[in-house]
Design a protein around this motif. Structure first.
Motif, short mmCIF file in Angstrom:
data_model
loop_
_atom_site.label_atom_id
_atom_site.label_comp_id
_atom_site.label_asym_id
_atom_site.label_seq_id
_atom_site.Cartn_x
_atom_site.Cartn_y
_atom_site.Cartn_z
N VAL A 539 10.40 104.88 145.69
CA VAL A 539 11.53 103.93 145.70
C VAL A 539 12.83 104.65 145.41
CG1 VAL A 539 12.54 101.97 144.47
CG2 VAL A 539 10.14 101.91 145.16
N PHE A 540 12.85 105.56 144.44
CA PHE A 540 14.07 106.26 144.10
C PHE A 540 14.45 107.27 145.18
CE2 PHE A 540 13.20 105.15 139.53
CZ PHE A 540 14.34 104.38 139.39
N ARG A 541 13.45 107.87 145.87
CA ARG A 541 13.78 108.86 146.90
C ARG A 541 14.16 108.23 148.23
NH1 ARG A 541 9.16 111.38 144.75
NH2 ARG A 541 7.93 110.74 146.55
N SER A 542 13.61 107.06 148.52
CA SER A 542 13.86 106.41 149.81
C SER A 542 14.51 105.05 149.57
CB SER A 542 12.55 106.25 150.59
OG SER A 542 11.87 107.48 150.69
N GLN A 543 15.74 105.07 149.09
CA GLN A 543 16.39 103.82 148.73
C GLN A 543 16.73 102.97 149.96
OE1 GLN A 543 19.59 104.22 145.95
NE2 GLN A 543 18.52 105.74 144.69
N ALA A 544 17.11 103.62 151.05
CA ALA A 544 17.44 102.85 152.27
C ALA A 544 16.20 102.14 152.79
CB ALA A 544 18.03 103.77 153.33
N ALA A 545 15.07 102.84 152.84
CA ALA A 545 13.84 102.21 153.30
C ALA A 545 13.39 101.12 152.33
CB ALA A 545 12.75 103.26 153.47
N ARG A 547 15.32 99.12 150.57
CA ARG A 547 16.13 97.91 150.73
C ARG A 547 15.65 97.07 151.91
NH1 ARG A 547 20.30 101.82 149.69
NH2 ARG A 547 21.10 101.57 147.56
N GLU A 548 15.02 97.69 152.91
CA GLU A 548 14.54 96.93 154.06
C GLU A 548 13.38 96.00 153.67
OE1 GLU A 548 13.49 99.68 157.05
OE2 GLU A 548 15.52 100.49 157.31
N VAL A 549 12.57 96.42 152.70
CA VAL A 549 11.38 95.62 152.33
C VAL A 549 11.40 95.29 150.85
CG1 VAL A 549 9.93 96.58 154.16
CG2 VAL A 549 10.09 97.77 151.96
N SER A 550 12.59 95.25 150.24
CA SER A 550 12.67 95.10 148.77
C SER A 550 12.07 93.79 148.29
CB SER A 550 14.13 95.22 148.33
OG SER A 550 14.92 94.23 148.98
N LEU A 577 8.48 97.62 139.70
CA LEU A 577 9.31 96.43 139.88
C LEU A 577 10.75 96.70 139.43
CD1 LEU A 577 7.30 93.21 138.95
CD2 LEU A 577 8.83 93.52 140.89
N VAL A 578 10.91 97.40 138.32
CA VAL A 578 12.26 97.72 137.85
C VAL A 578 12.96 98.62 138.86
CG1 VAL A 578 13.55 98.93 136.04
CG2 VAL A 578 11.67 97.40 135.43
N ALA A 579 12.26 99.60 139.40
CA ALA A 579 12.87 100.50 140.38
C ALA A 579 13.32 99.74 141.62
CB ALA A 579 11.87 101.60 140.76
N VAL A 580 12.50 98.80 142.10
CA VAL A 580 12.88 98.00 143.27
C VAL A 580 14.09 97.15 142.95
CG1 VAL A 580 12.11 96.19 144.85
CG2 VAL A 580 10.54 98.01 144.18
N THR A 581 14.14 96.56 141.77
CA THR A 581 15.26 95.70 141.39
C THR A 581 16.54 96.51 141.26
OG1 THR A 581 13.68 94.34 140.16
CG2 THR A 581 16.01 93.95 139.75
N VAL A 582 16.45 97.72 140.71
CA VAL A 582 17.64 98.56 140.58
C VAL A 582 18.13 99.01 141.95
CG1 VAL A 582 18.43 100.80 139.72
CG2 VAL A 582 17.07 99.32 138.26
N ASP A 584 17.82 97.41 144.95
CA ASP A 584 18.43 96.28 145.68
C ASP A 584 18.60 95.12 144.71
OD1 ASP A 584 19.43 94.70 147.64
OD2 ASP A 584 17.56 94.48 148.78
N PRO A 585 19.57 95.20 143.77
CA PRO A 585 19.61 94.24 142.66
C PRO A 585 19.90 92.81 143.07
CG PRO A 585 21.53 95.69 142.63
CD PRO A 585 20.62 96.21 143.68
N ALA A 586 20.81 92.58 143.97
CA ALA A 586 21.21 91.20 144.28
C ALA A 586 20.05 90.43 144.89
CB ALA A 586 22.41 91.22 145.23
N ARG A 587 19.43 90.97 145.94
CA ARG A 587 18.37 90.23 146.63
C ARG A 587 17.12 90.08 145.76
NH1 ARG A 587 17.20 93.29 151.91
NH2 ARG A 587 15.80 91.50 152.22
N VAL A 588 16.72 91.16 145.10
CA VAL A 588 15.50 91.09 144.29
C VAL A 588 15.71 90.19 143.07
CG1 VAL A 588 13.85 92.43 142.94
CG2 VAL A 588 14.76 93.36 145.07
N ALA A 589 16.88 90.28 142.44
CA ALA A 589 17.14 89.40 141.29
C ALA A 589 17.17 87.94 141.72
CB ALA A 589 18.46 89.80 140.63
#
Length: 825
Positions: A539-545, A547-550, A577-582, A584-589
């Motif tokens: 998640v931290f290395r592939s942030q763009a990917a 966000r597509e499936v966050s 879960l924390v890494a995914v939220t960080v 793409d914070p708006a959508r995941v939150a």
């Protein structure tokens, strides 16, 4: 008129006239010497009738005359202090009660420091040193009931017990050390022991006496709060005297029975604290609880339910005293029933402080240890009903300490009350408190039937060595050990396996979508485990990917269940879960907050949502996060084994260079990390406001204002944490206003954990919202919060709530001082 009485009156009148008018020292000395014969201390004493008449009618008036003549010139009429010594003998050898009252009257009636006052004070100190206080009490003990004067006794009790206070008021800084409470009351305790010894000797000689006056003195001293000084001297002496002496025990029983009702509680409280064990307490009190209703109320109600500051040994002495005699044991069963009723009350669990709940739990376990199976069997139904109700209420509590108390007491009590039924077993963390409580539950032998205390283990212990040492007397364990020593491999050096790695048939996934597929559809558990372990790093290395499936990935992780015995499953899932939220914070939150109030979620999943939101907000608000590369988790090491195996040669070289380089001066300190914008600023509303939207609307399986108070408490703590992390953000002011409205709606909640969260939230508002905005936008809310915080700090039963309220009040005071300093020119 009787000529004897007339002669005494005439002699006293002439002596008073001589003292009043004469300045001749020899005449005064002879006059006082002639009156001294009425005290019975001379070679030619007066008749008993004359002595009685002088003591009963004339002694107090004559002492007042002596006090009135006291002056430096009068005492110097004879050399070497002869007149002063003769003057003092009337106070030290006459009736002690009258002399004491005249001395106290003279001292209190003398205004300001003077020669007369100091002489009277010194005489009173000598009066105490020579043991005359015991004579004061003995005179009242040997007085016949029909001849006793209640008003005189009441005045004596008041002045005897209040002597340190009265002398302190009169003398102020000139007070003597003998009259300090820490010195006077132990002396008074010694005098009480002397009086009781005299009473025992009198009873052995066949004479009657009464100890009611001593009981009044003891009760008055204990009411004044001097239990430790008095009973600290009295109890050790009585412990020795009552051991093996029935007469001393009867005197002690009578001593406590005659204590006035208003002083029973103070005396019994002091005795229970001072006695070293239930056996001594039983010898000192006897069956007082069966004779005195006030004593029974104090011992079975007041000291157990209304006071909870006593230590565990004191509690064992109290309940052990009730178990020491067959007549008192029914009270112990009654106490156990009432303890379980209170322990299981939902209102008591909500409003009683945790220390009181521990106290009640210990009392229950001690009662169970003292009661026998037959006694518990007779009251089984009522005890079990109260126990089960209490267990349910305690397991529903949001405080872990309350739940653990319920588990410990339930395990022990169910095994003792209903041994035939299935035992209750719980999993809880063992600590010092739990070990102490389990030790209290160890059954003790019943005093009246020691043979029924339990099966003896001595015969078994005696048979064991015979079985072990048969066949020539050699223990069996040693024979087995001698064979095994031949095959021992202790001399071999163990092989170093610290660098070994577990061989896996599947490599860790390299893409986010592969991880999602493995976690949702794969039946290969090794692949599933490898995907979970690698997910955070991907998640931290592939942030763009990501966000597509966050949102899809967050949904998978939220519903993910442990399918294998992977180490640290909950931590891996939460960090992912924390890494995914960080990322793409708006959508995941927005997704997580919407699912918090959705149906078909467990309480554990809802609390996981709150924890993830808090940790993600903490990561987003961390200073310098934008300027640094994403931190790689230590769980990424298995996916790149070559990196962990290769030596860090550059670090080794740098360390060698650093060690061989001489530094003549150190450079400037390291620069502070560069400032950066708070990433949480733009997304704080997505985390915060949806959590407040539906807290007062119950669902079919989720009711925050009902039974799910544990989640409500966690929600309050989460909102406070989010508010604190939103410091210096543009959305902090509306967040603070909404949070204060939430707090105000729940400020009277009955659960302590919820109230702690609300108080933490108030402190977060005060710390995060700028002071000027607090004053302009939330002044009314702050005034209302201040009065509520003051009430909580004073009256809340939970100690942590009181502490948090005090801290919030201190923050308010600092805010007030800051605003005043800004407004001043």
């Amino acid at each position: 008129m009787d000529p004897v009485l007339s002669a005494v009156r005439l002699t006293v009148r002439e002596a008073v006239h001589t003292l009043s008018s004469s300045e001749d020292g020899g005449l005064i000395f002879s006059t006082l010497g002639s009156l001294k014969r009425y005290l019975g201390e001379t070679e030619n004493p007066a008749l008993p009738e004359e002595q009685e008449e002088f003591a009963r009618v004339h002694f107090s008036a004559f002492l007042r005359c002596l006090v009135g003549k006291l002056s430096p010139d009068w005492l110097e009429l004879l050399p070497d202090g002869q007149l002063e010594e003769l003057w003092a003998t009337f106070f030290l050898q006459g009736p002690a009660d009258q002399a004491f009252l005249v001395l106290m009257e003279a001292i209190e009636g003398t205004a300001g420091p003077s020669f007369r006052l100091m002489k009277m004070v010194q005489l009173l100190a000598r009066f105490l040193r020579e043991g005359r206080m015991a004579a004061v009490m003995e005179a009242q003990c040997w007085q016949q009931t029909e001849l006793a004067f209640p008003l005189l006794q009441e005045a004596l009790v008041t002045k005897v017990v209040g002597l340190p206070d009265r002398l302190g008021n009169c003398l102020q800084r000139e007070n003597l050390a003998e009259f300090f409470p820490r010195n006077y009351f132990p002396l008074l305790g010694e005098e009480v022991v002397r009086v009781l010894q005299a009473a025992v000797d009198s009873l052995r000689g066949g004479l009657d006496c009464s100890v009611s006056f001593v009981s009044q003195v003891l009760g008055k001293a204990c009411v004044h709060g001097r239990q430790k000084e008095m009973l600290g001297v009295l109890v050790p002496r009585l412990t020795v005297f009552t051991q093996g002496s029935c007469l001393w025990q009867r005197v002690c029983w009578r001593l406590v029975e005659c204590v006035p009702d208003r002083a029973v509680e103070a005396v019994l409280t002091g005795l229970v604290e001072a006695t070293p064990g239930p056996e001594v307490l039983s010898r000192l009190l006897g069956n007082l609880v069966m004779k005195n209703k006030k004593a029974q109320f104090v011992m079975t109600q007041k000291l157990l339910f209304l006071q909870y500051g006593f230590t565990t040994p004191v509690l064992q002495s109290l309940l052990g005293y009730l178990a020491m005699d067959s007549q008192r044991r029914p009270l112990l069963v009654q106490v156990l029933q009432e303890l379980l009723d209170t322990w299981g009350s939902s209102s008591a669990i909500r409003h009683a402080p945790l220390s009181q709940q521990r106290y009640l739990s210990k009392a229950i376990l001690i009662c169970l240890a003292h009661l026998g199976d037959a006694e518990l069997r007779d009251s089984r139904d009522g005890l079990l009903a109260s126990l089960m109700a209490g267990v349910k209420c305690r397991l529903d509590s949001s405080l872990p300490a309350v739940r653990r108390l319920g588990m410990i007491v339930a395990e022990v009590a169910s095994a003792r009350i209903h041994p035939e039924g299935p035992p209750l077993k719980f999993q809880y963390e063992e600590d010092e408190l739990s070990c102490e409580m389990l030790a209290l539950a160890t059954p003790r032998p019943v005093a009246d039937s020691p043979s029924e205390a339990g099966p003896s283990v001595t015969p078994v212990a005696a048979e064991t060595p015979d079985k072990e040492t048969e066949d020539g007397g050699v223990p069996q364990a040693r024979l087995e050990g001698s064979d095994s020593e031949l095959d021992s491999d202790d001399e071999f050096v163990p092989y170093d396996m610290s660098g070994d790695r577990e061989l896996k048939s599947h490599k860790a996934p390299m893409y986010i979508r592969d991880c999602v597929e493995a976690l949702t559809t794969s039946e290969d558990w090794e692949r599933w485990e490898a995907a979970l372990q690698a997910l955070e790093g991907l998640v931290f290395r592939s942030q763009a990917a990501t966000r597509e499936v966050s949102v899809e990935l967050a949904k998978v992780l939220l519903h993910l269940e442990e399918k294998t015995s992977v180490v640290g499953f909950e931590g891996l899932r939460q960090r992912a879960l924390v890494a995914v939220t960080v990322t793409d914070p708006a959508r995941v939150a927005e997704y997580l907050t919407s699912q918090f109030y959705a149906v078909n979620y467990s309480l554990r999943q809802r609390m996981d949502i709150l924890d993830v939101l808090t940790l993600a907000a903490q990561e987003l608000s961390r200073p310098g996060r934008l300027g640094r590369a994403p931190q790689r988790s230590s769980l990424d090491a298995p996916s790149q084994p070559s990196c962990s195996a290769a030596p860090a040669w550059r670090a080794v070289v740098d360390e060698r260079i650093r060690n061989k380089t001489r530094h003549f001066s150190k450079g400037c300190p390291r620069r502070a990390p560069a400032g950066s914008p708070n990433e949480f600023n733009v997304v704080a509303g997505y985390f915060f406001f949806p959590l407040l939207r539906r807290f007062d609307k119950p669902l079919v399986t989720f009711d925050l204002l009902g039974d799910d108070q544990l989640v409500l408490g966690r929600l309050a703590h989460t909102l406070g944490a989010l508010m604190y992390l939103a410091v210096n953000t543009t959305v902090a002011v509306p967040m603070g206003k909404a949070l204060l409205e939430f707090v105000w709606a729940l400020r009277f909640h009955g659960d302590g954990y919820v109230r702690r969260g609300l108080l933490s939230a108030v402190s977060s508002v005060l710390l995060s919202v700028p002071a000027e905005r607090l004053l302009t936008d939330m002044s009314d809310e702050l005034l209302e919060a201040r009065s509520w915080l003051a009430d909580v700090a004073e009256k809340d039963p939970d100690e942590d709530c009181r502490m948090l309220a005090v801290k919030a009040l201190l923050l308010l005071e600092k805010l007030k001082d800051k605003l005043l300093s800004l407004s001043s020119p």
